[in-house]
Motif scaffolding. Sequence first.
Motif, PDB file in Angstrom:
ATOM      1  N   ASN A 250       0.861  -1.175   0.000  1.00 40.18           N
ATOM      2  CA  ASN A 250       0.000   0.000   0.000  1.00 40.18           C
ATOM      3  C   ASN A 250       0.905   1.235   0.000  1.00 40.18           C
ATOM      4  N   PRO A 251       0.889   2.044  -1.072  1.00 41.40           N
ATOM      5  CA  PRO A 251       1.813   3.187  -1.146  1.00 41.40           C
ATOM      6  C   PRO A 251       1.570   4.224  -0.056  1.00 41.40           C
ATOM      7  N   TYR A 252       0.390   4.229   0.543  1.00 40.18           N
ATOM      8  CA  TYR A 252       0.061   5.196   1.592  1.00 40.18           C
ATOM      9  C   TYR A 252       0.299   4.639   2.987  1.00 40.18           C
ATOM     10  N   ASN A 253       0.501   3.333   3.046  1.00 42.16           N
ATOM     11  CA  ASN A 253       0.766   2.692   4.335  1.00 42.16           C
ATOM     12  C   ASN A 253       1.571   1.420   4.082  1.00 42.16           C
ATOM     13  N   PRO A 254       2.851   1.558   3.765  1.00 48.26           N
ATOM     14  CA  PRO A 254       3.689   0.401   3.397  1.00 48.26           C
ATOM     15  C   PRO A 254       3.717  -0.699   4.450  1.00 48.26           C
ATOM     16  N   ALA A 255       3.485  -0.343   5.696  1.00 50.68           N
ATOM     17  CA  ALA A 255       3.513  -1.347   6.763  1.00 50.68           C
ATOM     18  C   ALA A 255       2.153  -2.011   6.959  1.00 50.68           C
ATOM     19  N   GLY A 256       1.168  -1.547   6.241  1.00 50.63           N
ATOM     20  CA  GLY A 256      -0.189  -2.077   6.404  1.00 50.63           C
ATOM     21  C   GLY A 256      -0.446  -3.304   5.538  1.00 50.63           C
ATOM     22  N   LYS A 257      -1.704  -3.648   5.425  1.00 49.72           N
ATOM     23  CA  LYS A 257      -2.110  -4.821   4.657  1.00 49.72           C
ATOM     24  C   LYS A 257      -1.823  -4.619   3.170  1.00 49.72           C
ATOM     25  N   ALA A 258      -1.319  -5.649   2.506  1.00 54.36           N
ATOM     26  CA  ALA A 258      -0.989  -5.565   1.080  1.00 54.36           C
ATOM     27  C   ALA A 258      -2.247  -5.372   0.242  1.00 54.36           C
ATOM     28  N   ILE A 259      -2.078  -4.736  -0.913  1.00 55.44           N
ATOM     29  CA  ILE A 259      -3.167  -4.529  -1.861  1.00 55.44           C
ATOM     30  C   ILE A 259      -3.246  -5.749  -2.778  1.00 55.44           C
ATOM     31  N   THR A 260      -4.462  -6.284  -2.960  1.00 51.06           N
ATOM     32  CA  THR A 260      -4.660  -7.462  -3.797  1.00 51.06           C
ATOM     33  C   THR A 260      -5.660  -7.165  -4.908  1.00 51.06           C
ATOM     34  N   PHE A 261      -5.841  -8.132  -5.800  1.00 51.00           N
ATOM     35  CA  PHE A 261      -6.808  -7.929  -6.880  1.00 51.00           C
ATOM     36  C   PHE A 261      -8.226  -7.807  -6.339  1.00 51.00           C
ATOM     37  N   TYR A 262      -8.488  -8.374  -5.155  1.00 43.03           N
ATOM     38  CA  TYR A 262      -9.819  -8.211  -4.557  1.00 43.03           C
ATOM     39  C   TYR A 262     -10.098  -6.738  -4.290  1.00 43.03           C
ATOM     40  N   ASP A 263      -9.077  -6.025  -3.793  1.00 44.91           N
ATOM     41  CA  ASP A 263      -9.241  -4.594  -3.533  1.00 44.91           C
ATOM     42  C   ASP A 263      -9.504  -3.840  -4.832  1.00 44.91           C
ATOM     43  N   ALA A 264      -8.754  -4.192  -5.890  1.00 44.43           N
ATOM     44  CA  ALA A 264      -8.924  -3.512  -7.178  1.00 44.43           C
ATOM     45  C   ALA A 264     -10.324  -3.733  -7.727  1.00 44.43           C
ATOM     46  N   LEU A 265     -10.807  -4.961  -7.678  1.00 42.91           N
ATOM     47  CA  LEU A 265     -12.123  -5.254  -8.250  1.00 42.91           C
ATOM     48  C   LEU A 265     -13.254  -4.688  -7.401  1.00 42.91           C
ATOM     49  N   ASN A 266     -13.096  -4.709  -6.085  1.00 46.53           N
ATOM     50  CA  ASN A 266     -14.106  -4.090  -5.235  1.00 46.53           C
ATOM     51  C   ASN A 266     -14.184  -2.592  -5.491  1.00 46.53           C
ATOM     52  N   ASP A 267     -13.034  -1.979  -5.809  1.00 49.45           N
ATOM     53  CA  ASP A 267     -13.019  -0.557  -6.148  1.00 49.45           C
ATOM     54  C   ASP A 267     -13.713  -0.309  -7.493  1.00 49.45           C
ATOM     55  N   LEU A 268     -13.362  -1.099  -8.506  1.00 50.41           N
ATOM     56  CA  LEU A 268     -13.925  -0.904  -9.836  1.00 50.41           C
ATOM     57  C   LEU A 268     -15.421  -1.205  -9.870  1.00 50.41           C
ATOM     58  N   LYS A 269     -15.871  -2.053  -8.960  1.00 51.15           N
ATOM     59  CA  LYS A 269     -17.288  -2.411  -8.935  1.00 51.15           C
ATOM     60  C   LYS A 269     -18.188  -1.206  -8.647  1.00 51.15           C
ATOM     61  N   SER A 270     -17.588  -0.157  -8.087  1.00 53.06           N
ATOM     62  CA  SER A 270     -18.374   1.044  -7.769  1.00 53.06           C
ATOM     63  C   SER A 270     -18.691   1.878  -9.005  1.00 53.06           C
ATOM     64  N   LEU A 271     -18.015   1.586 -10.131  1.00 53.06           N
ATOM     65  CA  LEU A 271     -18.287   2.343 -11.355  1.00 53.06           C
ATOM     66  C   LEU A 271     -19.615   1.885 -11.966  1.00 53.06           C
TER      67      LEU A 271
END
Length: 433
Positions: A103-124
């Motif tokens: 996560n570029p805004y929180n490198p020590a936090g939880k990793a970004i996965t394709f689930y995050d990307a698709l959940n984001d795109l689903k809002s379109l």
Amino acid sequence: MDIKRDLYLKRLISYMWDGQVKVITGIRRCGKSYLLSNIFRSYLLEQGVKDDRILSFELDLAKDIRYRNPLELAKAVREKTEGQSKQYYLFVDEIQMSDEVLNPYNPAGKAITFYDALNDLKSLPNLDIYVTGSNSKMLSSDILTEFRGRSDEIRVHPLSFAEYYAAVGGEKTDAFEDYAFFGGMPLILSRPDDTTKMNYLKSLFSEVYLKDIVERKKIKREDILSATIDLLCSSVGSLTNPNNIANSLNSKQKLAGENTVSANTVKAYIGHLSDAYLFEECRRFDVKGKDYFDYPNKYYCDDLGLRNARIGFRQQEMTHIMENIIYNELRIRGCEVDIGIVYSSEKNKFGHLAQVAREIDFIATRGSKKTYIQSAYALETEEKAIAENKPFGLTGDSFPKIIVRHDIRKRWYDDNGVLNIGIIDFLLDDTIV
């Protein structure tokens, strides 16, 4: 060779623009990518959808390797679709190839996965999302957890006999015999002879499925996993449980001490095989008691060709093979399938009445419709016919009852309303169940 998958196409069409992520799952090499990228894409183009409105990413190819980064994938799709009045379709093939990134805004936090990307795109609101993934990297349990109820799962199976026969044609009996031997993996149809078909299936099992499970689940006892597979393949249609399998392995391989295999290990390995869609567990259900038994249960292979290849194309007992084919057909038709257990009072060897469990091979349930099914290779005598029919009379209800047989061609009903139907007729008529 053109292979029609109309059943799955209709399911995809029914889910269009429902606001969910459409996730196409199933055993590897069963035709998921072809369904999405060829069949469904052709349907959209025929409906007037412009080619540039279908955004396709094939993450297993070098040309799209950049988009294995889920942030890059989401960015590329948003740049194309966000703020547009036009409707777009997103196809992501082999999404299990996607990487986890910091996560570029929180490198020590939880990793970004394709689930995050698709959940984001689903809002379109102008984007309809479809993805495929190899089951070994992207299992249904993962999907349901990560998408949190915001996805539709389209389970794809190897070819049904109807799909297989529509592609090969010819004499139905010959086609059925080949199907029972080589199964329904689509690429089987393009193999020129029996030897190449057999080699292809053997390679699939050892080089694709087995290696995937070992890698994904970090299997420590690959020898035990292989032995478990062999036992499940040999016992399709037979009752078994992890404890019995563990005892059998310990006995046959003379394992002792720290090398002893536990029932929990076998249970975990069977779970991995089920998650990978290689096998399905069919549980026993008390028809009148309305409850499930814990064990033993039966396990059926998702493709008989793979099963046959694993055991060297031996053990071709048509009784068990036919049972496995019927089970797979019922699952393809969208049924939940259980083994039915009913009880009758019968005299034991001492002349005393005792409760005897009788088995109905399958209870097929779809919505509010329930059907009882017996698989019978042949009923040569009246005694065998009575034995197959007896459990039906113990159910105490009027749901449809069917005996699927290998020894008849024309269907007919007996005096109790039980349908007797040939196996080929049953497989080619999806209106029955």
